[in-house]
Design an enzyme around this catalytic site. Structure first.
Site, PDB file in Angstrom:
ATOM      1  N   LEU A  21     -18.992 -44.928   4.430  1.00 22.92           N
ATOM      2  CA  LEU A  21     -18.992 -46.375   4.611  1.00 22.92           C
ATOM      3  C   LEU A  21     -20.246 -46.850   5.335  1.00 22.92           C
ATOM      4  O   LEU A  21     -20.506 -46.466   6.464  1.00 22.92           O
ATOM      5  CB  LEU A  21     -17.741 -46.789   5.408  1.00 22.92           C
ATOM      6  CG  LEU A  21     -17.572 -48.275   5.722  1.00 22.92           C
ATOM      7  CD1 LEU A  21     -17.347 -49.065   4.437  1.00 22.92           C
ATOM      8  CD2 LEU A  21     -16.415 -48.488   6.693  1.00 22.92           C
ATOM      9  N   ARG A  41     -14.866 -32.059   1.028  1.00 19.66           N
ATOM     10  CA  ARG A  41     -15.787 -31.935   2.173  1.00 19.66           C
ATOM     11  C   ARG A  41     -16.261 -30.485   2.327  1.00 19.66           C
ATOM     12  O   ARG A  41     -17.429 -30.230   2.622  1.00 19.66           O
ATOM     13  CB  ARG A  41     -15.108 -32.410   3.458  1.00 19.66           C
ATOM     14  CG  ARG A  41     -14.943 -33.920   3.556  1.00 19.66           C
ATOM     15  CD  ARG A  41     -14.465 -34.345   4.938  1.00 19.66           C
ATOM     16  NE  ARG A  41     -14.564 -35.778   5.097  1.00 19.66           N
ATOM     17  CZ  ARG A  41     -13.535 -36.627   5.006  1.00 19.66           C
ATOM     18  NH1 ARG A  41     -12.318 -36.156   4.773  1.00 19.66           N
ATOM     19  NH2 ARG A  41     -13.716 -37.937   5.151  1.00 19.66           N
ATOM     20  N   GLU A  89     -15.631 -33.325   9.142  1.00 21.50           N
ATOM     21  CA  GLU A  89     -16.914 -32.834   8.652  1.00 21.50           C
ATOM     22  C   GLU A  89     -17.672 -32.071   9.731  1.00 21.50           C
ATOM     23  O   GLU A  89     -18.355 -31.084   9.440  1.00 21.50           O
ATOM     24  CB  GLU A  89     -17.740 -34.009   8.122  1.00 21.50           C
ATOM     25  CG  GLU A  89     -17.178 -34.553   6.818  1.00 21.50           C
ATOM     26  CD  GLU A  89     -17.736 -35.896   6.406  1.00 21.50           C
ATOM     27  OE1 GLU A  89     -17.353 -36.396   5.334  1.00 21.50           O
ATOM     28  OE2 GLU A  89     -18.559 -36.457   7.162  1.00 21.50           O
ATOM     29  N   LYS A 134     -14.585 -46.826  11.500  1.00 19.66           N
ATOM     30  CA  LYS A 134     -14.028 -47.463  10.303  1.00 19.66           C
ATOM     31  C   LYS A 134     -13.023 -48.531  10.736  1.00 19.66           C
ATOM     32  O   LYS A 134     -12.615 -48.589  11.912  1.00 19.66           O
ATOM     33  CB  LYS A 134     -13.346 -46.427   9.416  1.00 19.66           C
ATOM     34  CG  LYS A 134     -12.157 -45.726  10.073  1.00 19.66           C
ATOM     35  CD  LYS A 134     -11.527 -44.703   9.145  1.00 19.66           C
ATOM     36  CE  LYS A 134     -10.325 -44.027   9.803  1.00 19.66           C
ATOM     37  NZ  LYS A 134      -9.664 -43.068   8.879  1.00 19.66           N
ATOM     38  N   GLY A 186     -12.607 -38.672   9.472  1.00 27.03           N
ATOM     39  CA  GLY A 186     -13.326 -37.928   8.437  1.00 27.03           C
ATOM     40  C   GLY A 186     -14.570 -37.271   8.999  1.00 27.03           C
ATOM     41  O   GLY A 186     -14.901 -36.139   8.635  1.00 27.03           O
ATOM     42  N   HIS A 216     -26.911  -0.034 -18.534  1.00 28.39           N
ATOM     43  CA  HIS A 216     -26.296   1.255 -18.853  1.00 28.39           C
ATOM     44  C   HIS A 216     -24.888   1.103 -19.391  1.00 28.39           C
ATOM     45  O   HIS A 216     -24.151   2.088 -19.468  1.00 28.39           O
ATOM     46  CB  HIS A 216     -26.294   2.151 -17.614  1.00 28.39           C
ATOM     47  CG  HIS A 216     -27.644   2.714 -17.322  1.00 28.39           C
ATOM     48  ND1 HIS A 216     -27.910   3.475 -16.205  1.00 28.39           N
ATOM     49  CD2 HIS A 216     -28.817   2.628 -17.992  1.00 28.39           C
ATOM     50  CE1 HIS A 216     -29.193   3.829 -16.195  1.00 28.39           C
ATOM     51  NE2 HIS A 216     -29.749   3.326 -17.278  1.00 28.39           N
ATOM     52  N   PHE A 219     -16.416 -39.842  -3.014  1.00 30.17           N
ATOM     53  CA  PHE A 219     -15.027 -39.536  -2.707  1.00 30.17           C
ATOM     54  C   PHE A 219     -14.103 -40.366  -3.595  1.00 30.17           C
ATOM     55  O   PHE A 219     -14.155 -41.594  -3.583  1.00 30.17           O
ATOM     56  CB  PHE A 219     -14.727 -39.834  -1.235  1.00 30.17           C
ATOM     57  CG  PHE A 219     -15.200 -38.758  -0.299  1.00 30.17           C
ATOM     58  CD1 PHE A 219     -14.308 -37.877   0.280  1.00 30.17           C
ATOM     59  CD2 PHE A 219     -16.552 -38.612  -0.021  1.00 30.17           C
ATOM     60  CE1 PHE A 219     -14.748 -36.877   1.137  1.00 30.17           C
ATOM     61  CE2 PHE A 219     -17.009 -37.612   0.833  1.00 30.17           C
ATOM     62  CZ  PHE A 219     -16.098 -36.744   1.415  1.00 30.17           C
ATOM     63  N   ASP A 277     -19.073  -1.106 -13.461  1.00 27.92           N
ATOM     64  CA  ASP A 277     -17.944  -1.906 -12.978  1.00 27.92           C
ATOM     65  C   ASP A 277     -18.227  -3.406 -13.104  1.00 27.92           C
ATOM     66  O   ASP A 277     -19.379  -3.823 -13.251  1.00 27.92           O
ATOM     67  CB  ASP A 277     -17.648  -1.556 -11.519  1.00 27.92           C
ATOM     68  CG  ASP A 277     -18.796  -1.904 -10.591  1.00 27.92           C
ATOM     69  OD1 ASP A 277     -18.953  -3.094 -10.280  1.00 27.92           O
ATOM     70  OD2 ASP A 277     -19.549  -0.990 -10.194  1.00 27.92           O
TER      71      ASP A 277
END
Length: 466
Positions: free
Chosen positions: A323, A368, A400, A385, A396, A149, A354, A111
């Protein structure tokens, strides 16, 4: 052999890129395929044989059937084509094995489940099911799957009856040569073999032929024999003794066996192996517009030094270009690698910059997920930020953290650095912290902790969970 030792051995071989898998029929049955006994029952009835009495020699049974048809195996070919070409559901075992850093698979199965799982995991797969494919390699392949096989797509070429095995050294001997080479250089984990597997004796005799002295140790997971409802105690005890002798014979040819009670334990073992393997990689999440109470220069030096110490502990680092943090992670890692003459590659450092355009930003969440999937430990630093000229928490980093938590990573939010890292700690993680690292995590939650103490506590945690 116990589970703990097996997991440790497998993780060690994965780290050395030295683990191979040999899969038998038992790996595919849970996906929805018939086992050999069920598949061949109709053939046995057609020639008035009892499949239950013949299950330990199914190869001979199929040969008897072909003999009764004057050598015509068209019905067997149809069985293989119809059964093993059908679509089936990938099992968790297939998915885990495909995610692991394994570049060699051997199987006696017809298979396509192994190669399908590997392709779904994003790998370039080089499948070899006939001799003509052996000397040809797919460009930039990630993994090779040897189907010694044959494949269901070419049922006439599959190995099933005694005639096929007797001619194997003439028609497919190059597979044995390739297998012998891998057995000499890699360590194998055998999965999905049982007493009733029609191929096990043939595989073991080739292993015996390859190893007379200086045998390399391999691994096998088998289920303990189970007592049936109608079975007499003395019959069950006989099968237990027979399994014990079988395990000793495996040991003789260099295969150490782990006995389990239920097949579900294989999935648990593979999950533990994957988690332990991932814990050799650390994801560093960080963003900082505001570095207070430290200076930017102090933080950059701290992050660079921390990255170097992490690599010194034989961990791998994965990071984006967060950053004010990501660049220092990268510079520290590059400094460590160049000073030691080591290659700057993904064996040590995985970078995921990114994209900043509109289309790229829409893919950040998936980016991420991919980045964190490599790691089993996540460290969170600062997390702020600039937005509308104001310093705000980094959403962000929150994402994460959520991904890392979902993946079962060890979570190390460094609350001393403030901002989102502090919030992540205060939102309940401080109550659920692993007892083994609780002292260090409590220390990392103190305000105005010096960067040297932050680093030493992080490294202490990493030494404990290593």
């Amino acid at each position: 052999m116990n589970k703990k030792n097996l997991i440790k051995e497998l993780v060690g071989e994965l780290s050395a890129n030295n683990l191979a898998i040999f899969a038998g029929a038992g790996l595919s049955v849970p996906a929805g395929f018939m086992d050999w006994k069920s598949l061949l029952q109709g053939l046995a009835e057609e020639i008035n044989l009892n499949i239950d009495k013949e299950e330990n020699d199914l190869v001979s049974l199929v040969q008897y059937y072909v003999n009764s048809k004057n050598g015509n195996r068209s019905k067997i070919n149809d069985l293989i084509l119809n059964e093993f070409s059908q679509k089936a559901t990938l099992t968790e075992n297939h998915k885990i094995l495909a995610r692991l850093p394994i570049d060699t698979f051997w199987t006696t199965n017809y298979d396509p489940m192994i190669e399908t799982a590997l392709e779904d995991a994003g790998k370039i797969v080089d499948v070899k099911h006939c001799v003509e494919q052996l000397p040809v390699s797919i460009y930039k392949r990630d993994v090779v799957v040897y189907k010694m096989h044959g494949d269901a797509s070419l049922p006439k070429q599959t190995i099933l009856i005694k005639d096929d095995y007797e001619k194997f050294h003439l028609t497919r001997n190059d597979f044995f040569n390739a297998l012998r080479g891998d057995l000499l250089t890699k360590r194998f984990l055998f999965l999905g073999f049982s007493f009733s597997d029609p191929n096990i004796d043939y595989i073991l005799c080739r292993i015996r032929a390859s190893y007379s002295e200086n045998q390399k140790e391999h691994f096998c997971i088998l289920r303990k024999v189970q007592k049936t409802d109608k079975e007499e105690e003395h019959e069950f005890e006989y099968r237990v003794r027979k399994q014990e002798f079988f395990i000793l014979d495996l040991k003789r040819v260099g295969i150490n066996t782990l006995l389990i009670d239920e097949y579900s334990e294989i999935t648990e073992i593979l999950k533990d192996v994957e988690q332990a393997q991932k814990r050799k990689t650390i994801f560093i999440s960080g963003a900082a517009e505001d570095y207070s109470p430290y200076s930017q220069q102090e933080v950059e030096q701290f992050v660079s030094s921390l990255s170097q110490e992490i690599l010194k502990l034989k961990y791998r680092i994965v990071t984006g270009f967060g950053l004010g943090i990501g660049s220092s992670v990268i510079s520290g890692a590059i400094k460590y690698l160049t000073e030691r003459g080591l290659k700057i590659d993904e064996d040590y450092l995985i970078l995921r910059p990114f994209p900043q355009d509109k289309e790229g930003r829409e893919l950040w969440s998936a980016w991420r997920e991919n980045m964190i999937s490599y790691a089993g430990i996540s460290i969170f630093l600062f997390g702020n930020k600039l937005e509308d000229k104001k310093t705000v928490l980094s959403n962000g980093m929150q994402e994460e953290f959520d991904i890392s938590e979902k993946n079962g990573n060890i979570l190390i939010p460094v609350a001393s650095t403030g901002y989102m890292a502090k919030q992540l700690w205060e939102e309940g993680l401080n109550k659920e912290c692993n007892k083994n690292i609780n002292a260090e995590m409590q220390e990392l939650s103190k305000e105005n902790l010096s960067l040297d103490l932050i680093k030493s506590n992080i490294l202490s945690i990493l030494n404990k969970v290593k």
